[in-house]
Scaffold this motif. Structure first.
Motif, PDB file in Angstrom:
ATOM      1  N   ARG A 104       0.882  -1.174   0.000  1.00 23.86           N
ATOM      2  CA  ARG A 104       0.000   0.000   0.000  1.00 23.86           C
ATOM      3  C   ARG A 104       0.917   1.220   0.000  1.00 23.86           C
ATOM      4  N   PRO A 187      -9.382  -1.860  -4.612  1.00 22.40           N
ATOM      5  CA  PRO A 187      -9.624  -1.552  -3.201  1.00 22.40           C
ATOM      6  C   PRO A 187     -10.739  -0.525  -3.054  1.00 22.40           C
ATOM      7  N   LYS A 188     -11.313  -0.458  -1.870  1.00 19.80           N
ATOM      8  CA  LYS A 188     -12.473   0.418  -1.647  1.00 19.80           C
ATOM      9  C   LYS A 188     -12.143   1.879  -1.925  1.00 19.80           C
ATOM     10  N   GLU A 189     -10.871   2.260  -1.725  1.00 23.98           N
ATOM     11  CA  GLU A 189     -10.471   3.648  -1.987  1.00 23.98           C
ATOM     12  C   GLU A 189     -10.592   4.013  -3.460  1.00 23.98           C
ATOM     13  N   ASN A 190     -10.631   3.001  -4.329  1.00 22.15           N
ATOM     14  CA  ASN A 190     -10.602   3.251  -5.777  1.00 22.15           C
ATOM     15  C   ASN A 190     -11.938   2.977  -6.458  1.00 22.15           C
ATOM     16  N   ILE A 191     -13.018   3.016  -5.696  1.00 23.58           N
ATOM     17  CA  ILE A 191     -14.356   2.896  -6.268  1.00 23.58           C
ATOM     18  C   ILE A 191     -14.891   4.304  -6.489  1.00 23.58           C
ATOM     19  N   GLU A 193     -17.507   7.141  -8.002  1.00 22.05           N
ATOM     20  CA  GLU A 193     -18.918   7.281  -8.355  1.00 22.05           C
ATOM     21  C   GLU A 193     -19.096   7.854  -9.751  1.00 22.05           C
TER      22      GLU A 193
END
Length: 205
Positions: A104, A187-191, A193
């Motif tokens: 990371r 990863p969730k940081e790269n979703i 909208e």
């Protein structure tokens, strides 16, 4: 050659193409379009003809082209790198339920479509060139216009604290073509909208 090795081979080719694109990049719009088009053609030929392609033989026979969004220079952005404090190894879930280890490493912040965005950059645990990064992301087009498992971009740091992201170079993971392959999930940081209508669209068999 096992599936992980095949995936790494493909990623290596994409990295090479991206690096060549970066080093030969120009502000000349015509040359820019030619460079992106050449990279897309290289990607198509790999999938169509290469022995390490994830496509089955019948898929190769049926593949006439890949589906991309029109090349849009506004999706090439300059970002600022923010190193992650206390860098550590994380286990990223794969599409088959297994885990793969990455560092990371950094966040990159940039402006796109009038919005301030921030994405997490990963680095392979065994990466020898510490200026190379892996970006896995999903966005408002995922599971509709683009592959539901997200798309990838291979990046290279090109400034002391900056990096260029060109979403026109976003490509599908192997599992978009063949579910027998396992691929890292963003990863969730790269979703995101917002929709990123650049790069490769969903693969239609």
């Amino acid at each position: 050659m096992n599936k992980k090795s095949l995936l790494l081979a493909f990623v290596g080719l994409v990295v090479l193409g991206s690096l060549l694109y970066t080093f030969t990049g120009t502000i000349d719009p015509e040359v820019y379009l030619e460079n992106i088009a050449a990279e897309r053609e290289r990607q198509f030929k790999f999938l169509k003809y290469n022995i390490d392609s994830p496509l089955e033989e019948d898929q190769k026979k049926d593949l006439d082209s890949l589906d991309f969004y029109p090349i849009d220079p506004s999706y090439k952005v300059r970002g600022r790198l923010e190193p992650v404090p206390n860098k550590r190894i994380v286990e990223i879930p794969m599409t088959d339920g297994t885990l793969e280890r990455y560092i990371r490493h950094s966040f990159v912040t940039f402006e796109l479509q009038g919005k301030s965005l921030k994405l997490l950059l990963l680095q392979a645990e065994d990466e020898v060139d510490l200026r190379n990064f892996f970006l896995a992301f999903a966005d408002g087009t995922s599971a509709d216009e683009t592959y539901g498992g997200g798309r990838y971009i291979n990046l290279r740091q090109d400034g002391s604290s900056s990096i260029t992201i060109d979403f026109n170079l976003a490509y599908n993971p192997y599992c978009a073509y063949n579910p027998d392959f396992a691929c890292p999930i963003p990863p969730k940081e790269n979703i995101l909208e917002i929709p990123i209508r650049a790069g490769e669209k969903n693969y239609n068999k």
